[in-house]
Design a protein around this motif. Structure first.
Motif, PDB file in Angstrom:
ATOM      1  N   ASP A 190       0.864  -1.164  -0.151  1.00 22.13           N
ATOM      2  CA  ASP A 190      -0.133   0.029   0.083  1.00 22.13           C
ATOM      3  C   ASP A 190       0.849   1.310   0.090  1.00 22.13           C
ATOM      4  O   ASP A 190       0.496   2.193  -0.733  1.00 22.13           O
ATOM      5  CB  ASP A 190      -0.941   0.075   1.023  1.00 22.13           C
ATOM      6  CG  ASP A 190      -2.119  -1.146   1.061  1.00 22.13           C
ATOM      7  OD1 ASP A 190      -2.161  -1.331  -0.181  1.00 22.13           O
ATOM      8  OD2 ASP A 190      -2.879  -1.302   1.925  1.00 22.13           O
ATOM      9  N   PRO A 191       1.981   1.396   0.747  1.00 22.95           N
ATOM     10  CA  PRO A 191       2.845   2.531   0.936  1.00 22.95           C
ATOM     11  C   PRO A 191       3.456   2.855  -0.447  1.00 22.95           C
ATOM     12  O   PRO A 191       3.565   3.907  -0.974  1.00 22.95           O
ATOM     13  CB  PRO A 191       3.647   2.345   1.970  1.00 22.95           C
ATOM     14  CG  PRO A 191       3.056   1.447   2.861  1.00 22.95           C
ATOM     15  CD  PRO A 191       2.313   0.408   1.788  1.00 22.95           C
ATOM     16  N   GLY A 207       1.157   6.465  -7.168  1.00 29.05           N
ATOM     17  CA  GLY A 207       0.352   7.245  -7.603  1.00 29.05           C
ATOM     18  C   GLY A 207       0.461   8.755  -7.608  1.00 29.05           C
ATOM     19  O   GLY A 207       0.174   9.469  -8.292  1.00 29.05           O
ATOM     20  N   ARG A 208       1.236   9.194  -6.676  1.00 28.20           N
ATOM     21  CA  ARG A 208       1.438  10.350  -6.397  1.00 28.20           C
ATOM     22  C   ARG A 208       2.353  11.017  -7.384  1.00 28.20           C
ATOM     23  O   ARG A 208       2.455  11.963  -8.036  1.00 28.20           O
ATOM     24  CB  ARG A 208       1.979  10.927  -5.160  1.00 28.20           C
ATOM     25  CG  ARG A 208       1.050  11.028  -3.923  1.00 28.20           C
ATOM     26  CD  ARG A 208       1.609  11.520  -2.668  1.00 28.20           C
ATOM     27  NE  ARG A 208       2.633  10.942  -2.230  1.00 28.20           N
ATOM     28  CZ  ARG A 208       2.524   9.840  -1.187  1.00 28.20           C
ATOM     29  NH1 ARG A 208       1.225   9.706  -0.648  1.00 28.20           N
ATOM     30  NH2 ARG A 208       3.329   9.402  -0.559  1.00 28.20           N
ATOM     31  N   VAL A 239      -1.511  -9.487  -5.437  1.00 23.16           N
ATOM     32  CA  VAL A 239      -1.009 -10.369  -6.393  1.00 23.16           C
ATOM     33  C   VAL A 239       0.100  -9.385  -7.424  1.00 23.16           C
ATOM     34  O   VAL A 239       1.290  -9.938  -7.775  1.00 23.16           O
ATOM     35  CB  VAL A 239      -2.205 -10.930  -7.168  1.00 23.16           C
ATOM     36  CG1 VAL A 239      -1.162 -11.583  -8.583  1.00 23.16           C
ATOM     37  CG2 VAL A 239      -2.817 -11.915  -6.380  1.00 23.16           C
ATOM     38  N   GLY A 240      -0.170  -8.306  -7.598  1.00 21.53           N
ATOM     39  CA  GLY A 240       0.419  -7.379  -8.468  1.00 21.53           C
ATOM     40  C   GLY A 240       1.789  -7.078  -7.578  1.00 21.53           C
ATOM     41  O   GLY A 240       2.955  -7.017  -8.447  1.00 21.53           O
ATOM     42  N   TRP A 241       1.683  -6.777  -6.437  1.00 21.68           N
ATOM     43  CA  TRP A 241       2.990  -6.584  -5.567  1.00 21.68           C
ATOM     44  C   TRP A 241       3.875  -7.792  -5.605  1.00 21.68           C
ATOM     45  O   TRP A 241       5.170  -7.501  -5.788  1.00 21.68           O
ATOM     46  CB  TRP A 241       2.661  -6.403  -4.093  1.00 21.68           C
ATOM     47  CG  TRP A 241       3.821  -6.136  -3.271  1.00 21.68           C
ATOM     48  CD1 TRP A 241       4.067  -6.752  -2.001  1.00 21.68           C
ATOM     49  CD2 TRP A 241       4.688  -5.008  -3.297  1.00 21.68           C
ATOM     50  NE1 TRP A 241       5.019  -6.151  -1.436  1.00 21.68           N
ATOM     51  CE2 TRP A 241       5.723  -5.042  -2.367  1.00 21.68           C
ATOM     52  CE3 TRP A 241       5.023  -4.098  -4.290  1.00 21.68           C
ATOM     53  CZ2 TRP A 241       6.581  -4.049  -1.940  1.00 21.68           C
ATOM     54  CZ3 TRP A 241       6.123  -3.103  -4.386  1.00 21.68           C
ATOM     55  CH2 TRP A 241       6.816  -3.294  -3.103  1.00 21.68           C
ATOM     56  N   VAL A 242       3.513  -8.978  -5.584  1.00 20.71           N
ATOM     57  CA  VAL A 242       4.339 -10.197  -5.812  1.00 20.71           C
ATOM     58  C   VAL A 242       4.845 -10.400  -7.196  1.00 20.71           C
ATOM     59  O   VAL A 242       5.992 -10.585  -7.458  1.00 20.71           O
ATOM     60  CB  VAL A 242       3.544 -11.457  -5.373  1.00 20.71           C
ATOM     61  CG1 VAL A 242       4.518 -12.892  -5.360  1.00 20.71           C
ATOM     62  CG2 VAL A 242       3.118 -11.418  -3.841  1.00 20.71           C
TER      63      VAL A 242
END
Length: 289
Positions: free
Chosen positions: A28-29, A35-36, A115-118
């Motif tokens: 999340d972080p 995103g920023r 899943v995207g993070w992995v």
């Protein structure tokens, strides 16, 4: 059968990743910072592939994957310089592919984000191994370079499987209106007095959710309500200069023809034909957008 067993094991693994809330502490972080970083509408549109009307990430990933696959073949035939060059091409193009993928990932949540993070971590590991392989080859350690590509390509395959799951099983990057039913003939959806200039009104026609509004000249507009990008409810969005802005990720669609004005959406919003009879608003089948 072996194939069925592999599929079952893969689904179990993906399910464990999707439900692993412990991944949120890091995922999340990173997603919020990314995103920023991609906050500008022009940057987001370009990285999403809006000008192509097609997600850009699937196009770009073919270059490093193809280059690294070619390097394995070149190693097998003994073309050392060709293999090193192919690995270099993959390393040069991988960052852009990663940037587009990261952009798409920032708009995911929950299991999709995990899943995207992995998927991303596996890709970074594969890139690291290919970078080490290129350096080893450059120093004349060709055998070591060849050995480094074996786990690198394996990680790439595992990552690709997760990427495929995100696209084909979870629908990330897919036009969410693609399977909406066609509205049969003219359907009464609202009273004329319910659809006003400057206001977005939700409606439904034969199971398809709509958003209705009027121009300043009283022209009636009807679009599919679910944003083609991630399914955001457009009737909860805002009207801006002849466009409707999605409340989730700020994609803007022209009211006149549903075309994407700014991304991250890549596909146009389906548009409905409209008419008014006896104080009622009628719509019919989706026009081609």
């Amino acid at each position: 059968m072996l194939i069925n067993r592999f599929g079952t094991l893969f689904e179990r693994l993906v399910r464990r990743i999707e439900t692993a809330e412990s991944l949120d502490a890091t995922a999340d972080p990173v997603a919020e910072r990314a995103g920023r970083l991609y906050g500008g509408p022009r940057v987001r549109s370009l990285l999403a592939g809006t000008p192509l009307s097609h997600p850009l990430h699937p196009l770009l990933i073919t270059v490093p994957i193809g280059s690294w696959a070619a390097a394995m073949v070149l190693d097998l035939v003994g073309n050392k310089s060709g293999a090193r060059t192919a690995i270099g091409v993959g390393l040069l193009t991988a960052p852009l592919a990663a940037a587009t993928g990261t952009h798409d990932w920032t708009s995911t949540v929950g299991g999709q984000r995990r899943v995207g993070w992995v998927h991303a971590l596996l890709n970074v590991s594969a890139i690291g191994l290919y970078a080490a392989s290129w350096m080893a080859r450059r120093r004349g350690h060709h055998r070591a370079g060849q050995l480094l590509t074996i786990p690198g390509f394996a990680l790439l395959g595992a990552s690709g499987s997760l990427g495929g799951h995100l696209s084909y099983a979870r629908g990330v990057g897919v036009d969410v209106t693609a399977f909406d039913p066609e509205v049969p003939g003219w359907v009464d959806v609202a009273a004329s007095t319910e659809v006003e200039h400057g206001r977005l009104t939700g409606a439904s026609a034969a199971g398809v959710e709509l958003v209705l509004t009027r121009d300043a000249d009283d022209t009636l507009h009807a679009l599919a309500d679910r944003c083609t990008h991630r399914g955001g409810p457009l009737h909860e969005g805002t009207l801006e200069d002849g466009c409707v802005r999605c409340p989730w990720h700020d994609s803007r669609f022209s009211l006149a023809d549903g075309s994407v004005v700014t991304g991250p959406a890549t596909r146009p919003q389906p548009v409905f034909e409209t008419r008014e009879e006896d104080g009622r608003v009628l719509v019919r089948h989706l026009a081609t957008g």
